[in-house]
Motif scaffolding. Structure first.
Motif, mmCIF file in Angstrom:
data_model
loop_
_atom_site.group_PDB
_atom_site.id
_atom_site.type_symbol
_atom_site.label_atom_id
_atom_site.label_comp_id
_atom_site.label_asym_id
_atom_site.label_seq_id
_atom_site.Cartn_x
_atom_site.Cartn_y
_atom_site.Cartn_z
ATOM 1 N N LYS A 48 0.831 -1.212 0.000
ATOM 2 C CA LYS A 48 0.000 0.000 0.000
ATOM 3 C C LYS A 48 0.861 1.257 0.000
ATOM 4 N N LYS A 57 1.054 4.165 -3.193
ATOM 5 C CA LYS A 57 0.759 5.595 -3.053
ATOM 6 C C LYS A 57 2.002 6.441 -3.332
ATOM 7 N N THR A 58 3.138 6.036 -2.827
ATOM 8 C CA THR A 58 4.364 6.806 -3.038
ATOM 9 C C THR A 58 4.723 6.865 -4.514
ATOM 10 N N TYR A 77 2.822 6.451 -7.147
ATOM 11 C CA TYR A 77 1.852 7.264 -7.879
ATOM 12 C C TYR A 77 2.115 8.753 -7.660
ATOM 13 N N ASP A 78 2.337 9.140 -6.421
ATOM 14 C CA ASP A 78 2.592 10.545 -6.107
ATOM 15 C C ASP A 78 3.847 11.063 -6.797
ATOM 16 N N PHE A 137 -7.632 1.782 -2.636
ATOM 17 C CA PHE A 137 -6.967 2.937 -3.251
ATOM 18 C C PHE A 137 -7.332 4.211 -2.492
ATOM 19 N N ILE A 157 -5.860 4.524 1.111
ATOM 20 C CA ILE A 157 -4.438 4.856 1.233
ATOM 21 C C ILE A 157 -4.132 6.265 0.728
ATOM 22 N N GLY A 158 -5.179 6.998 0.317
ATOM 23 C CA GLY A 158 -4.953 8.402 0.003
ATOM 24 C C GLY A 158 -5.253 8.854 -1.401
ATOM 25 N N PHE A 159 -5.644 7.950 -2.293
ATOM 26 C CA PHE A 159 -6.081 8.360 -3.623
ATOM 27 C C PHE A 159 -7.446 9.038 -3.498
#
Length: 444
Positions: free
Chosen positions: A309, A313-314, A316-317, A347, A350-352
């Protein structure tokens, strides 16, 4: 050509990230026209009033293992395209050759996985090819090209020189290469990237690179110092930067780990699709069998749950490609079709944003494998649509509130699709006939 009109719905444009009220004119299998609110509407054979409803593109599961028995469950869940990550192209030919409007998903498939000795799934068969010989791997890639594979799948016990040969051969035919390094004892995610692998499935091999010497098969007590619940963000960012340099694409399949870690409190909403899946005895038996080993699964395989997870996120960012997949029907209760909805929930957890989650299963997924005729609601594209009763941009869980599905221009209700589910006897007979034909041809 038959015409279908879906009028007065809120169209969610996943490319631009905006929504607007409008109508969609469909002719044959394609979207003919997007009509703005208050403009004159054309006549159509079938008209659906979508007033107060929300329209998204058909969803794409970017990592699953499909067969005919549960193929309709994907479409009933709004999943109109799947990327089959290892199997056998010939075995899937009945699904691959279905017309656009059929009640099964279109299939973008690899052929049998290429693994190293002794083979994690046993010796060479119709579903896997086991070798430590680079030239044999090259021959297998060429065979897969002739069979119609859309990409090549490598598995975790493959040797470095064999991986290098397979990647090199695949590139001669413009095929991308994916690998699953979940149980790799030698290679890591960075090794694969350096050798030219395009796709890392499950974000596997990341832990092996972060913690040299670790893999799921070693004595886990020796690695008790790793805080799996709180992954080292600095190390994650450092490794993600290296992966970005190779333009590697990630399909994290977080749901497959999440379901195992949550057991017995698994995600299992009550709806038509899951009720139908519950009647597939061999799937339920396999999942129930795996529950007997849940402690081992949690401590060895699903232990990378939080790491996966954090990496997703990392990466993608930082601008990397991250798409949505499920690994259905692996491990425990990864429900065909429906599991992708849980993946979208994760998704968001986790911050999307909701829009970013939708994009991971639609436009970004389609673009990542150059399927330019699906993935968004645009004139000229294939009419794969899901009509929802609630707004998924307010709550991603609303992707599960399905009123209608349009597959290749044909309108379906969920129960209508589920009526097309074949019996286990039919599917078993078809698979057995294929195996006998394969063995008689002495392909290996």
């Amino acid at each position: 050509m038959e015409k279908l009109l879906i009028k007065n719905g809120t169209i969610i444009d996943v490319e631009s990230g905006v929504s607007f009220i409008g109508s969609i004119e469909i002719e044959g299998s394609k979207i003919k026209r997007i009509i703005k609110q208050n403009d004159e509407l054309p006549l159509a054979i079938v008209t659906v009033d979508a007033n107060g409803k929300y329209i998204i593109p058909g969803l794409i599961d970017m990592h699953c293992h499909i067969n005919e028995r549960y193929a309709p469950h994907f479409v009933a869940s709004g999943v109109t395209t799947v990327r089959n990550a290892a199997g056998n192209v010939n075995l899937l030919s009945n699904l691959i050759e279905k017309p656009d409007h059929g009640p099964t998903p279109r299939v973008y498939a690899s052929d049998r996985m290429i693994d190293g000795t002794p083979g994690q799934w046993g010796p060479t068969s119709y579903g896997n090819f086991v070798t430590d010989d680079p030239e044999e791997a090259r021959k297998e890639v060429r065979r897969q090209v002739d069979a119609g594979a859309k990409f090549v799948k490598l598995y975790g016990w493959i040797k470095r020189e064999v991986m290098a040969a397979a990647v090199d051969e695949a590139k001669k035919y413009n095929l991308e290469v994916a690998c699953d390094l979940m149980n790799s004892k030698e290679l890591t995610i960075l090794d694969a990237a350096e050798l030219g692998v395009n796709w890392i499935e499950h974000i596997s091999g990341f832990a092996q690179e972060m913690y040299k010497g670790w893999n799921p098969l070693v004595d886990q007590k020796e690695w008790g110092h790793i805080d799996w619940d709180h992954p080292d963000q600095a190390k994650i960012k450092e490794l993600c930067e290296k992966m970005l340099a190779y333009n590697v694409k990630l399909c994290p399949t977080m749901v497959v780990f999440d379901q195992s870690m949550k057991y017995p409190e698994i995600w299992s909403p009550k709806n038509y699709v899951i009720e139908s899946i519950d009647s597939i005895s061999y799937l339920m038996q396999e999942w129930e069998k795996n529950t007997e080993y849940v402690d081992s699964i949690k401590s060895r395989t699903a232990i990378i749950n939080n790491l996966t997870k954090a990496v997703a996120k990392t990466y993608y960012d930082m601008g990397g490609t991250v798409v949505a997949g499920t690994d259905t029907p692996a491990l425990m209760f990864t429900y065909p079709g429906m599991a992708l909805h849980r993946e979208l929930e994760i998704f968001v957890e986790i911050g999307f944003t909701e829009m970013e989650a939708l994009q991971a299963a639609t436009v970004n997924a389609a673009k990542s494998i150059n399927l330019n005729d699906i993935g968004s609601i645009k004139e000229g594209k294939i009419a794969d649509l899901v009509i929802l009763s609630k707004n998924p941009l307010e709550n991603i869980k609303h992707t599960q509130d399905i009123d209608f599905i349009v597959k290749g221009g044909k309108l379906y209700k969920q129960d209508e699709i589920l009526c097309s589910v074949p019996s286990e006897e039919e599917v078993n007979k078809s698979i057995q006939a294929f195996i006998e034909e394969w063995e008689a041809a002495s392909i290996d």
